[in-house]
Motif scaffolding. Structure first.
Motif, PDB file in Angstrom:
ATOM      1  N   ALA B 557     -59.689 -71.541  29.301  1.00 38.63           N
ATOM      2  CA  ALA B 557     -61.136 -71.743  29.209  1.00 38.63           C
ATOM      3  C   ALA B 557     -61.694 -71.007  27.998  1.00 38.63           C
ATOM      4  O   ALA B 557     -62.572 -71.507  27.292  1.00 38.63           O
ATOM      5  N   LYS B 558     -61.144 -69.801  27.736  1.00 35.70           N
ATOM      6  CA  LYS B 558     -61.611 -69.038  26.565  1.00 35.70           C
ATOM      7  C   LYS B 558     -61.193 -69.729  25.271  1.00 35.70           C
ATOM      8  O   LYS B 558     -61.910 -69.700  24.268  1.00 35.70           O
ATOM      9  N   ALA B 559     -60.007 -70.355  25.282  1.00 34.43           N
ATOM     10  CA  ALA B 559     -59.499 -70.984  24.059  1.00 34.43           C
ATOM     11  C   ALA B 559     -60.224 -72.297  23.758  1.00 34.43           C
ATOM     12  O   ALA B 559     -60.263 -72.736  22.604  1.00 34.43           O
ATOM     13  N   CYS B 560     -60.792 -72.934  24.777  1.00 29.47           N
ATOM     14  CA  CYS B 560     -61.392 -74.254  24.575  1.00 29.47           C
ATOM     15  C   CYS B 560     -62.631 -74.167  23.685  1.00 29.47           C
ATOM     16  O   CYS B 560     -63.581 -73.443  23.999  1.00 29.47           O
ATOM     17  N   PRO B 561     -62.633 -74.878  22.563  1.00 27.67           N
ATOM     18  CA  PRO B 561     -63.759 -74.765  21.631  1.00 27.67           C
ATOM     19  C   PRO B 561     -65.006 -75.513  22.105  1.00 27.67           C
ATOM     20  O   PRO B 561     -66.084 -75.306  21.555  1.00 27.67           O
ATOM     21  N   VAL B 562     -64.868 -76.378  23.107  1.00 28.26           N
ATOM     22  CA  VAL B 562     -66.033 -77.157  23.533  1.00 28.26           C
ATOM     23  C   VAL B 562     -66.383 -76.900  25.009  1.00 28.26           C
ATOM     24  O   VAL B 562     -67.103 -77.674  25.628  1.00 28.26           O
TER      25      VAL B 562
END
Lengths: 161, 598
Positions: B557-562
């Motif tokens: 979730a932290k890595a997701c850019p959107v």
């Protein structure tokens, strides 16, 4: 026509030497354009006009040749030319991901030059080092067997100069 | 000539050069000097050994020790152990070159070399290409001497014709006939030219010959000059091949110095000279009429044939144009006789063919095999099979002009006619292997992108037609394909093949047509099920989190850019498919391999 100014006088003299070598020989245009690009970094309209006069070839013809070949450029390129090989062998081994990573890392589009004039990023034709696929070339340095995560470190090396 | 007890051969081909062979040579020289054995051991930079996969390669003779993936830091050990004490450094040897009893195999017993027969490549990796004496020591310029002093032009033509040699650059036109046409053409001035504009992606045979044995090409062109009655030759070489250009330049200068080029060659009244011309990055210049337009200094645009170059070529004069590999065969045919070449190969394709093996294959590199060798032998025996236990899907031959060959044709004996019959072509000899992770729609799109960019724009079928085909392929890869698109591709492809002016356009649809022919189900899956089974076409993929593997750490979730991933502690996280941009960042970040794409 701005042509020869004081600052680039030496460069035009060097070009003239090359042109003199080719005068009277068959098919001089391509070798002269190669040399001109080597001297000036690109083939500006002034350079094309100069060659046109010296070789007695219409400037429209020269423009036609200069824009036909992908290695000739009318605009100057960055200090470091990054070429990502998009030959088949590199492509099937993931060169698209390498190219995307470079564009992301340098925050630029493929084919462009960064605003500071440091990098030009290009997708190139097969460089013939398929054994090292996927590869990139930065000026004359070759980096092979790459993974996207290698890019950051490589770019950093050139940014620091 | 000095006599040395050991020779250290270091590969100086582009592949090994790129991975640091120049440093290795420098290090050998300094270490050898430090041990005071520089009068006993000679270091030689050679052309390509072929097995680029395990480069940089160093071979030490007389033992024939084959060292692979050598780094400059390995050099001191090789020098002090092997060259000084005579103990081969086993842990640096190429693993397939060691017998079970730990003795060293002869090079031709190593699986990679066993099925090969080297004619065009015979000096590559054997001699120093920058030293004409080494070429001469290996029978170099002997064929030229024989031709100039013992043979008439008619006899040379007859020899080439009887040998059955066909052009190695693509279409496979009989070489002897080409020589005869140019010989018979009327003209006060004639030219000989060499097509070294090797533009096919994944093909580097010609480059390796120019880098490893430039004199073979020079000798053959001089023989051709004598035969057809030309006194001037041009080699048109890609500017992207700096090492080949450098070695050719050196070789031409040496040949002039030895009187093997220039006026009154070998004391006869025959004179011939060569000039290099550099390309500038235009694939179409590999087409013969475009190449000549480029040498003349114009845009590299093809023109209709006839008239063929043999009648009206460079600067309007009769011109003989062959490719590098074709020329590299000539001196051997003259020396060994036409029957010798006749005895190798298949009924209609004589001799050998060099292939550049690349892609998903263990032994990436350059191989030369007799015509008629099967694809299976090349891929699994010479090439060592597919890495990672993956399944073979297709072999692509002939570059942007060729096609993809599926599993069911693996046992086809490779020659000009059999490849054409299965919808591909010999082309210049690129052979790129693809496995189950490669999507055939994507590969077709890749080649079409190439031809669209490289189309010179002169004739509309190629300029507009290939663009329309690419649009259709993009549409399919993006999941917007419709029923009837495949048929449109086929119809367009056939039209372009018939109506285009030159070989580029006439063959441009081949990669698409051949993938449709053998992998129609993959196209249909993209169109009907919006599915890419290889997981390549991004628009058709979806990322999923496997519930049983997810540890709810929240890193994805932290890595997701959107912000498309949500979840709570102790509950598996979920990806919102509506907003997901399919960047793959979550999959890279997940430490538990809980995220998959399909």
């Amino acid at each position: 026509m701005s042509e020869v100014t004081l600052e680039n006088k030496e460069k035009f003299e060097e070009l003239q030497k090359e042109i003199d070598q080719w005068k009277g020989k068959e098919g001089p245009l391509m070798p002269v354009l190669h040399k001109a690009q080597e001297i000036f970094g690109c083939l500006s309209l002034d350079v094309q006009k100069y060659i046109s006069k010296e070789l007695d070839i219409p400037v429209s013809d020269i423009y036609g040749v200069a824009t036909f070949y992908s290695q000739f450029t009318l605009k100057p390129k960055g200090k470091y030319k990054i070429g990502v090989c998009m030959g088949t062998a590199c492509y099937v081994k993931g060169s698209q991901a390498i190219l995307n990573e470079l564009a992301k890392e340098l925050d630029m589009k493929v084919g462009d030059t960064t605003d500071d004039g440091l990098f030009t990023l290009e997708a190139t034709r097969c460089l013939g080092a398929c054994g090292l696929a996927p590869i990139i070339m930065i000026n004359d340095d070759v980096y092979g067997r790459l993974k996207p995560e290698d890019i950051k470190e490589i770019v950093a090396k050139y940014k620091e100069g | 000539m000095e006599l040395y007890r050991s020779h250290v051969l270091v590969c100086g081909g582009t592949g090994c050069h790129s991975s640091g062979s120049a440093d290795i040579i420098g290090r050998f020289n300094s270490e050898i000097k430090a041990h005071g054995i520089e009068k006993e051991v000679q270091v030689v930079q050679t052309g390509c050994f072929g097995l680029c996969e395990v480069g940089p390669i160093v071979i030490v003779y007389p033992e024939g020790a084959f060292y692979s993936r050598i780094k400059a830091d390995d050099v001191p050990e090789i020098v002090s152990e092997h060259l000084v004490k005579g103990r081969v450094v086993k842990h640096l040897l190429y693993s397939h070159s060691i017998e079970e009893d730990e003795s060293i195999k002869a090079l031709d017993e190593v699986p990679f070399y066993q099925k090969q027969k080297r004619i065009a490549l015979r000096n590559c990796g054997v001699i120093d290409p920058e030293n004409i004496d080494e070429y001469i020591a290996f029978d170099g310029y002997k064929a030229l001497g024989k031709v100039l002093t013992e043979m008439t032009p008619e006899e040379v033509i007859e020899t080439i014709k009887v040998s059955g040699l066909r052009g190695r650059g693509g279409a496979g036109f009989p070489t002897g006939l080409k020589w005869e046409f140019t010989y018979k053409a009327k003209g006060d001035k004639k030219y000989v030219a060499c097509n070294a504009d090797e533009g096919d992606p994944g093909a580097f045979m010609d480059r390796s010959i120019l880098e490893g044995d430039p004199h073979a090409v020079i000798e053959a062109m001089t023989i051709a000059g004598y035969t057809v009655g030309a006194d001037q030759g041009y080699i048109y070489v890609r500017a992207e091949y700096p090492i080949a250009v450098k070695r050719l330049t050196i070789a031409i200068a040496q040949a002039r110095q030895y009187g093997l080029l220039g006026k009154n060659i070998l004391g006869t009244d025959f004179s011939f000279d060569l000039e290099l011309r550099l390309g500038a990055g235009a694939f179409v210049c590999g087409e013969e009429t475009a190449l000549m337009a480029s040498v003349e200094g114009g845009r590299g645009e093809p023109r209709p044939r006839p008239p063929f170059p043999a009648v009206k070529g460079l600067f309007g004069k009769p011109t003989l144009l062959n490719n590098v590999e074709t020329y590299a065969n000539i001196p051997q045919i003259i020396l060994n006789g036409p029957e010798w070449l006749q005895s190798i190969g298949t009924e209609k394709s004589k001799g050998t063919k060099v292939f550049a093996l690349g892609g998903k294959i263990n032994n990436t590199g350059l191989v030369e095999v007799p015509m008629g060798t099967t694809l299976r032998e090349i891929i699994y025996e010479v090439g060592g099979g597919i890495p990672g236990g993956k399944k073979f899907k297709a072999a692509q031959t002939g570059g942007p002009s060729g096609g993809c060959i599926p599993t069911e044709h693996l046992d086809t004996p490779i020659d000009y006619d059999s490849l054409t019959a299965i919808g591909s072509m010999m082309g210049s000899g690129g052979l790129v292997v693809m496995d189950e992770d490669n999507c055939m729609v994507d590969i077709a799109r890749f080649f079409l992108e190439f031809t669209v960019e490289e189309s010179c724009g002169k004739c509309p079928p190629c300029r507009i037609g290939t663009k329309r085909m690419l649009d259709l392929l993009n549409k399919i890869a993006e999941g917007k394909g419709e029923e009837g698109d495949i048929e449109k591709l086929e119809e367009l492809g056939q039209g372009i093949k018939i109506a285009s002016l030159c070989g580029l356009g006439q063959s441009a649809p081949n990669p698409v047509l051949s993938t449709i022919r053998y992998f129609r189900d993959e196209y249909e899956e993209h169109i009907r099920d919006k599915k890419c089974r290889a997981g390549v076409c991004q628009a058709l993929l979806q990322y999923f989190i496997l519930e049983d593997k997810c540890r709810s750490c929240g890193l994805c979730a932290k890595a997701c850019p959107v912000n498309s991933i949500s979840g709570e502690r102790k509950q598996p996280y979920v990806i919102n498919q509506e907003t997901c941009i399919k960047c793959g960042a979550c999959m890279e970040r997940c430490p538990f391999d809980a995220i998959i794409k399909r």
